[in-house]
Every structure is written in structure tokens, then in C-alpha cells.
Motif scaffolding. Structure first.
Motif, PDB file in Angstrom:
ATOM      1  N   GLY A 135       2.249  -1.333  -6.171  1.00 22.79           N
ATOM      2  CA  GLY A 135       2.540   0.046  -5.941  1.00 22.79           C
ATOM      3  C   GLY A 135       1.972   1.048  -6.464  1.00 22.79           C
ATOM      4  O   GLY A 135       1.099   0.828  -7.755  1.00 22.79           O
ATOM      5  N   ARG A 136       1.498   2.290  -5.992  1.00 25.52           N
ATOM      6  CA  ARG A 136       0.806   3.305  -6.696  1.00 25.52           C
ATOM      7  C   ARG A 136       1.522   4.428  -6.796  1.00 25.52           C
ATOM      8  O   ARG A 136       2.494   4.860  -6.091  1.00 25.52           O
ATOM      9  N   ILE A 137       1.274   5.310  -8.022  1.00 24.00           N
ATOM     10  CA  ILE A 137       1.890   6.345  -8.409  1.00 24.00           C
ATOM     11  C   ILE A 137       1.144   7.735  -8.317  1.00 24.00           C
ATOM     12  O   ILE A 137       0.142   7.523  -8.911  1.00 24.00           O
ATOM     13  N   ILE A 138       1.283   8.902  -7.814  1.00 18.54           N
ATOM     14  CA  ILE A 138       0.654   9.921  -7.989  1.00 18.54           C
ATOM     15  C   ILE A 138       1.508  10.924  -8.454  1.00 18.54           C
ATOM     16  O   ILE A 138       2.773  11.244  -7.836  1.00 18.54           O
ATOM     17  N   THR A 139       1.402  11.486  -9.760  1.00 22.74           N
ATOM     18  CA  THR A 139       2.332  12.122 -10.295  1.00 22.74           C
ATOM     19  C   THR A 139       1.735  13.568 -11.032  1.00 22.74           C
ATOM     20  O   THR A 139       0.530  13.622 -11.206  1.00 22.74           O
ATOM     21  N   ASP A 140       2.673  14.369 -11.625  1.00 24.94           N
ATOM     22  CA  ASP A 140       2.419  15.585 -12.158  1.00 24.94           C
ATOM     23  C   ASP A 140       1.975  15.427 -13.746  1.00 24.94           C
ATOM     24  O   ASP A 140       2.169  14.259 -14.294  1.00 24.94           O
ATOM     25  N   ASN A 172       0.843  -1.323  -0.055  1.00 23.48           N
ATOM     26  CA  ASN A 172       0.099   0.059  -0.201  1.00 23.48           C
ATOM     27  C   ASN A 172       0.921   1.390  -0.133  1.00 23.48           C
ATOM     28  O   ASN A 172       0.511   2.274   0.531  1.00 23.48           O
ATOM     29  N   GLN A 173       2.159   1.138  -0.644  1.00 25.75           N
ATOM     30  CA  GLN A 173       2.730   2.257  -0.683  1.00 25.75           C
ATOM     31  C   GLN A 173       2.355   3.262  -1.967  1.00 25.75           C
ATOM     32  O   GLN A 173       2.241   2.777  -2.953  1.00 25.75           O
ATOM     33  N   ILE A 174       2.695   4.477  -1.735  1.00 29.04           N
ATOM     34  CA  ILE A 174       2.142   5.584  -2.557  1.00 29.04           C
ATOM     35  C   ILE A 174       3.513   6.419  -3.240  1.00 29.04           C
ATOM     36  O   ILE A 174       4.116   6.829  -2.082  1.00 29.04           O
ATOM     37  N   PHE A 175       3.906   6.201  -4.387  1.00 29.92           N
ATOM     38  CA  PHE A 175       5.268   7.134  -4.825  1.00 29.92           C
ATOM     39  C   PHE A 175       4.796   8.393  -5.355  1.00 29.92           C
ATOM     40  O   PHE A 175       3.861   8.406  -5.994  1.00 29.92           O
ATOM     41  N   VAL A 176       5.581   9.593  -5.095  1.00 28.15           N
ATOM     42  CA  VAL A 176       5.454  10.541  -5.470  1.00 28.15           C
ATOM     43  C   VAL A 176       6.726  11.484  -5.924  1.00 28.15           C
ATOM     44  O   VAL A 176       7.728  10.866  -5.414  1.00 28.15           O
ATOM     45  N   GLU A 177       6.648  12.438  -6.689  1.00 33.14           N
ATOM     46  CA  GLU A 177       8.239  13.051  -7.157  1.00 33.14           C
ATOM     47  C   GLU A 177       8.962  13.659  -6.207  1.00 33.14           C
ATOM     48  O   GLU A 177      10.193  13.315  -6.348  1.00 33.14           O
ATOM     49  N   GLY A 178       8.464  14.527  -5.447  1.00 35.09           N
ATOM     50  CA  GLY A 178       9.277  15.177  -4.594  1.00 35.09           C
ATOM     51  C   GLY A 178       8.847  15.420  -3.224  1.00 35.09           C
ATOM     52  O   GLY A 178       7.715  14.936  -2.982  1.00 35.09           O
ATOM     53  N   TYR A 179       9.719  16.055  -2.358  1.00 39.03           N
ATOM     54  CA  TYR A 179       9.266  16.135  -0.833  1.00 39.03           C
ATOM     55  C   TYR A 179       7.894  16.922  -0.588  1.00 39.03           C
ATOM     56  O   TYR A 179       7.387  16.647   0.460  1.00 39.03           O
ATOM     57  N   THR A 180       7.671  17.913  -1.388  1.00 35.82           N
ATOM     58  CA  THR A 180       6.625  18.714  -1.006  1.00 35.82           C
ATOM     59  C   THR A 180       5.326  17.913  -1.318  1.00 35.82           C
ATOM     60  O   THR A 180       4.373  17.888  -0.507  1.00 35.82           O
ATOM     61  N   ASP A 181       5.414  17.164  -2.279  1.00 42.23           N
ATOM     62  CA  ASP A 181       4.200  16.101  -2.567  1.00 42.23           C
ATOM     63  C   ASP A 181       4.253  15.287  -1.401  1.00 42.23           C
ATOM     64  O   ASP A 181       3.044  14.800  -0.819  1.00 42.23           O
TER      65      ASP A 181
END
Length: 512
Positions: free
Chosen positions: A296-301, A242-251
Motif C-alpha cells: 500500500g502507498r500513502i499520500i498525506t499532509d 497498487n492502491q493509494i490511500f489519502v486522508e479525505g475526499y477532496t484529496d
């Protein structure tokens, strides 16, 4: 690498599915969340290795310390090596002396204070644990396969790293020995070459374990570039589906705070938001998760649509291909509106859909700039045209740049009606198609658990500032302002003001 065919069935954990693996490394890691059956799987594997003719030792999590002392008493070589290692590690003199009844007693001398004391009476569990582990590691006489359940028990992270390094030394000295570590600790995920990924078995809740049998040349090259940037923080995904990966530290910070505001916050237990440090890294993590069978899940721009490794991985993902196959009949009319008859004779892929979106955007860009060479720019279109002009000055072939295409798509979503009035009739007619096509592409990406922010990037969802187009500068300052508001605001206010982000986060955190 050794070829030993194994097959494990555990119906009460993962139904009728069977775990199979044939390729084994000298160092193998069995990882996953609590309740996923790691120890049971390891016990089954140990029996099969015994049946294959290997001598096996299984070191349980409730280790018998007395057994290790007996080995030290009987094996002077191991005893002297451990005395030397521990004395160096702890800055104390640690020796083993015989009692009158023949028992071997570990004695610690603190030279700074000239004090001696018995290890068992005064030292921590960690020191006793490292002694147990080292005894079994250095004792090469009895086992070819050493299974260790929870080697991290009572150990400081640096001692976990030390023990993993000692295992590596032992592997270099003996090609016949194999190690199986059943662990919850990211410090044992010490992957230095792509081949070592094949030694990882990931256990899941209500699903059979998964592993990589072998890597093709392309994936091998990809991981060789990636592994040097793969840190302990990133390794969380090995221990949860259930981990979500994002691009940067503010995200990462923003979504972590908002995670407590989703409607069913307990459903997100075990969910982590992991900052991977860039768009291309997202693609690599997506690929690793796909190969390992980790969900894995991704939230991206939004600009991830137009270039980068994530786009490549998404277009090749079997879940996306299957989703598009199911849409074929349902989207027949829509496909005919954006593709020629010749194009429709071939398979409609995500890559082809994105390419068509890019063609539409390039045509609009060309006609839009041609129009404003002879006409004034309306006030509401000025921010868009200024941003596009800046990108044209910065890049020689701006229309091929992902940020340029993203800004134009943002403009179409925000002020599409005004843009239509500035375009020839034929080009203007593509504006509704572009909106529908972009939404369709985002839906296809979701089939691979890739959630693309339709407004652009996370800053476009902030409530304390108004930002229209990418790229965004001063992200840290903007985030701090937003965070102060979230920390002071009422729960209902946060859920209302960040509804779009929370909705995306709920879908990403969902377990189905």
C-alpha cells in the motif's frame, strides 16, 4: 482456529519463494488481482487438506447446475430449506417438482400475476447461482472443507452479503466445517473481529501470497477500534498491490483526476485512490498493508510528521529502518551538525530525526515571538505571524500542536530568509539545517511508500487560489473551482500547472 501446516510452491508464478501457513480460520478468504494465482493456490491447498485427513469439496467457477438439482432431489431437508429461503428472498414461491422422467424441475410462481414458469427457462443466472451455492453450503454430509471459486459470479452485491451471512450461520452450527472463498469481491471481505484477519490470504503479481499468522496485543486492540469503520469502499486494497490511500475526499477526487495525466497512464492500471477519512486511519491502513504484505502507498499532509498513528507506524517500518542504516556513513557530516556526540552513540531513528526537527522549530518559535514583542512585523511575514498568533490563542500549549509546528515549517520553507533576519545568529543558523532535515525525513518516509506533501496539504498546490498556511477551510469550494479548470484545460497545461502533485503521484503509483 486450526493448526494445519501447509506449504505451496508455484515457481512459474512467484519463483523460488514458498508460501507457508499453519493457522487457519473457519472462514478463509483468498483474494488478489487477476493473474496472481488464487485458484491454483486454492487447488494446492485443497489437496494438502485432503492429505491431512479432511474431506474436501472444490466448487469450481464453472459450476454444474445439474449436480445441485440431483442433491435437491435426494435430500428433502435441503430442498425444503432452500425453497423457504428463496421464496422469502425473491418474494415469489419457488418449489421443486418431479418430472415424469424423475428429473427435479424448479418452478417459480409469481403470485402478483398468478403465473407459473420454469426457473431454468425464465429466471436469471443469479438465482441459479445462489441455488448452487446454498445446496453446497447446506449439504453437511460430504465435506469438512468447502472451497468455492468466485462465489460472487452473477450475484447482486446484496446476495453476496446474504451468502456470506449464511456461511457465518453454518460456522456457528458446526465447529468442524471450514470454508475457503476465492474471490474478487469486497463484499466477501466481511471482517468483524481482528482474529478474522488471519483468515485472509492475499495473492500478488510475481510474488508469493502473504497472510497474517497471528496478531500481537497492540495490533489486536488497534484493529478492534478500526474494523467498525472499515467499509466496502476501503476493501479495494485487498485486490490490488497498487492502491493509494489519502486522508479525505477532496484529496481522493483530485488525485483520481490527476492520475490520468501521469506520463505513462497505462502503468497506473489497477491503481485506485482510497479516501480513508483521517490521518489516524492512514496509519491503520499502513499497518494492515504491512502485516498482510500488501504494498500500500500513502499520500498525506505535512502535519502527519508531528503526530498520529501514521508517524508511529512509519518510525517502526523495517523499510525505513533499513534505509536509514544505509544512510549512516553518507550522512555522517550532516548528523554531526544536528546531534551531539552522545546522541550519535545511539541508533539514529526516524523518530529521533523528527524529534530533533521539533526541537529546532520550538526554539525558532520562541525567539521569533520574543523578537516581535519589540519590533514591527515585516509585511511578507505578517500572514505567518497572524496564523501562529491564532493558533496560540486557540491552544494553551500551541508549540506542541502538530498544526502549529507545520505552519512554522511551511513559513521556513516559504520565507526562511526573512525569518533568519529576525533571529539570534545561533538560532538563525538552524534554518538551513531545518530545511535539509525536513527533506531528509520525507525521503526516509518514502522508503515505506509514504509520500508527504512538502508544501502542506493538497490545497497548497492549487492554481486557482493562493493558500499559504494550514489549516485550510472551505475545501469543497476550492476543489470545485480547481476541478472546473482541470476539466477544461489542455493536457499540457494540467501537466505543467500540477507538475509537483503529478510527480508525487507518479512515484506513488509506480510498481517498483
Amino acid at each position: 482456529m486450526r493448526n494445519i501446516a501447509t506449504k505451496v510452491k508455484i515457481p512459474f508464478l512467484w519463483g523460488k519463494t514458498v508460501f507457508k501457513k499453519s493457522n487457519w480460520s473457519q472462514i478463509n478468504l483468498i483474494v488478489g488481482p487477476n493473474g496472481s494465482g488464487k485458484t491454483i493456490l486454492a487447488q494446492n491447498l485443497s489437496k494438502q487438506f485432503e492429505q491431512a485427513g479432511y474431506s474436501v469439496k472444490f466448487l469450481k467457477s464453472d459450476r454444474n447446475y445439474a449436480d445441485q438439482i440431483t442433491t435437491l432431489k435426494n435430500n428433502e431437508k435441503i430442498r425444503l430449506k432452500i425453497e423457504k429461503v428463496l421464496s422469502s428472498m425473491f418474494g415469489k414461491s419457488i418449489t421443486f417438482i418431479g418430472d415424469i422422467d424423475g428429473t427435479l424441475i424448479p418452478i417459480v410462481e409469481n403470485k402478483a400475476w398468478n403465473v407459473e414458469y420454469m426457473l431454468e427457462d425464465a429466471e436469471c443466472h443469479g438465482l441459479r447461482e445462489i441455488i448452487s451455492l446454498l445446496v453446497n453450503l447446506y449439504d453437511t454430509t460430504s465435506d469438512e472443507c468447502l472451497f468455492i471459486d468466485e462465489p460472487e459470479l452473477h450475484l447482486h452485491p446484496q446476495f453476496q452479503t446474504f451468502f456470506m451471512n449464511e456461511i457465518r450461520k453454518e460456522v456457528q452450527h458446526s465447529s468442524r466445517r471450514m470454508f475457503f472463498l476465492i474471490s474478487h469481491s469486497p463484499f466477501f471481505i466481511d471482517l468483524r473481529t481482528p482474529e478474522e484477519l488471519t483468515g485472509v490470504i492475499v495473492c500478488h503479481i510475481n510474488k508469493a501470497p502473504t497472510s497474517i499468522e497471528e496478531l500481537n496485543e497492540e495490533d489486536d486492540a488497534l484493529f478492534r477500534r478500526f474494523l467498525p469503520r472499515f467499509n466496502t469502499y476501503h476493501k479495494q486494497f485487498f485486490f490490488s498491490d497498487n492502491q493509494i490511500f489519502v486522508e479525505g475526499y477532496t484529496d481522493q477526487q483530485m488525485f483520481t483526476y490527476l492520475l490520468t495525466f501521469i506520463e505513462n497512464e497505462y502503468s497506473a492500471a489497477g491503481t485506485g485512490i482510497i479516501d480513508v477519512g483521517g490521518k489516524d486511519e492512514l496509519g491503520v491502513f499502513c499497518k494492515v498493508c504491512s502485516l498482510l504484505g500488501t504494498n500500500g502507498r500513502i499520500i498525506t499532509d505535512l502535519d502527519s510528521l508531528f503526530s498520529g498513528k501514521l508517524r508511529d507506524v512509519a518510525t517502526e517500518d523495517g523499510r525505513v529502518i533499513q534505509w536509514l542504516e544505509k544512510q549512516k556513513e553518507r550522512q555522517e557530516v550532516f548528523y554531526k551538525s544536528i546531534f551531539t556526540s552522545k546522541e550519535l552513540n545511539h541508533e539514529i531513528t526516524l523518530d529521533k530525526l523528527i524529534f530533533r526537527l521539533e526541537r529546532f522549530l520550538i526554539k525558532i518559535s520562541q525567539d521569533l515571538h520574543k523578537y516581535f514583542e519589540e519590533n514591527d512585523i515585516p509585511e511578507k511575514l505578517q500572514p505567518l505571524m497572524e496564523k501562529l498568533a491564532q493558533l496560540r490563542e486557540k491552544h494553551e500549549n500551541a508549540e506542541s500542536v502538530d498544526t502549529y509546528k507545520t505552519v512554522l515549517l511551511q513559513g521556513i520553507n516559504c520565507v526562511g530568509e526573512l525569518i533568519e533576519k529576525c533571529l539570534p545568529e545561533e538560532t538563525a543558523s538552524t534554518i538551513p539545517l531545518i530545511k535539509n532535515l525536513a527533506s531528509f525525513i520525507l525521503a526516509a518516509a518514502e522508503a515505506a511508500r509514504i509520500y508527504i506533501l512538502p508544501k502542506g496539504c493538497i490545497e497548497h498546490y492549487y492554481t486557482r487560489t493562493s493558500i499559504q498556511y494550514m489549516p485550510v477551510s472551505a475545501k469543497d469550494r476550492l476543489f470545485r473551482s480547481e476541478l472546473e479548470y482541470i476539466q477544461d484545460a489542455h493536457r499540457k497545461s494540467v501537466r505543467k500547472n500540477y507538475k509537483e502533485l503529478i510527480d508525487i503521484l507518479e512515484k506513488a503509483a509506480g510498481r517498483n
